[in-house]
Design an enzyme around this catalytic site. Structure first.
Site, mmCIF file in Angstrom:
data_model
loop_
_atom_site.group_PDB
_atom_site.id
_atom_site.type_symbol
_atom_site.label_atom_id
_atom_site.label_comp_id
_atom_site.label_asym_id
_atom_site.label_seq_id
_atom_site.Cartn_x
_atom_site.Cartn_y
_atom_site.Cartn_z
ATOM 1 N N ASP A 7 0.885 -1.159 0.000
ATOM 2 C CA ASP A 7 0.000 0.000 0.000
ATOM 3 C C ASP A 7 0.926 1.212 0.000
ATOM 4 O O ASP A 7 1.447 1.601 1.042
ATOM 5 C CB ASP A 7 -0.895 -0.014 1.247
ATOM 6 C CG ASP A 7 -1.849 1.159 1.287
ATOM 7 O OD1 ASP A 7 -2.221 1.665 0.216
ATOM 8 O OD2 ASP A 7 -2.215 1.573 2.403
ATOM 9 N N GLU A 68 -1.215 -1.268 -4.747
ATOM 10 C CA GLU A 68 -2.465 -0.536 -4.938
ATOM 11 C C GLU A 68 -2.283 0.486 -6.054
ATOM 12 O O GLU A 68 -1.334 1.264 -6.049
ATOM 13 C CB GLU A 68 -2.883 0.178 -3.657
ATOM 14 C CG GLU A 68 -4.224 0.884 -3.810
ATOM 15 C CD GLU A 68 -4.727 1.466 -2.517
ATOM 16 O OE1 GLU A 68 -5.349 0.728 -1.740
ATOM 17 O OE2 GLU A 68 -4.475 2.666 -2.286
ATOM 18 N N ASP A 141 -2.596 1.048 6.953
ATOM 19 C CA ASP A 141 -1.765 0.807 5.763
ATOM 20 C C ASP A 141 -1.293 -0.647 5.725
ATOM 21 O O ASP A 141 -1.186 -1.242 4.648
ATOM 22 C CB ASP A 141 -0.535 1.729 5.762
ATOM 23 C CG ASP A 141 -0.898 3.177 5.993
ATOM 24 O OD1 ASP A 141 -1.292 3.848 5.024
ATOM 25 O OD2 ASP A 141 -0.794 3.620 7.149
#
Length: 173
Positions: A7, A68, A141
């Site tokens: 992430d 992501e 996260d």
């Protein structure tokens, strides 16, 4: 398949590794965050993120990387920072010859919770449930990174045809 989910972020880059394949429950290997010092200039911060990510690659030897996909946000500066961290992560994976796949937030949410509109709390709760953890990983996260890895493992890495073809070619060597 051992998947490293990332992430991306410039201050906190979530990292999570699971082992799993389509049709089997994934298992947690490791989870955490790579941080950079906000007092440094952007180039040095990206270098700190790169060093931290390299340590994760060296320590856990992932077979695939799921990142992501950066999407438009209201804060342009935040999007740029996230995109730069994402590029660093993709470059590290590509230099190691690993398939690197980008997943949208809604794709990951749908894979993990069943709804592409799930909030962070729902994603964290489902990550904990899927991986049989007593609580969602913190910070968010880290939970998001695990959600990325789970999504990728469950889809068998086939959301990116190029990555699937590259993995196939490597397996024949």
């Amino acid at each position: 398949m051992r998947v490293l989910g990332i992430d991306p972020g410039l201050t906190r880059c979530g990292v999570g590794i699971v082992e799993g394949t389509v049709g089997r429950p994934p298992t947690l290997v490791a989870v955490g965050v790579v941080r950079s010092d906000p007092a440094l200039d952007v180039a040095r911060r990206l270098a700190e993120i790169a060093v931290g990510l390299e340590e994760w690659f060296d320590t856990y030897s992932p077979e695939a990387v799921a990142i992501e996909r950066v999407f438009a946000q209201h804060n342009l500066g935040s999007v740029i920072d996230t995109a730069q961290a994402s590029g660093v992560a993709a470059l590290i994976g590509a230099r190691r010859g690993l398939p690197v796949t980008f997943h949208t937030p809604s794709e990951v949410k749908a894979a993990v919770t069943g709804s592409g509109n799930a909030d962070k709390a729902q994603v964290g709760a489902m990550v904990a449930r899927i991986l049989k953890l007593s609580a969602p990983p913190k910070p968010a996260d880290a939970a998001d990174a695990l959600a990325l890895a789970i999504c990728h493992a469950w889809r068998g890495g086939h959301t990116n045809r190029y990555a699937a073809a590259a993995a196939e070619a490597r397996s024949r060597r």
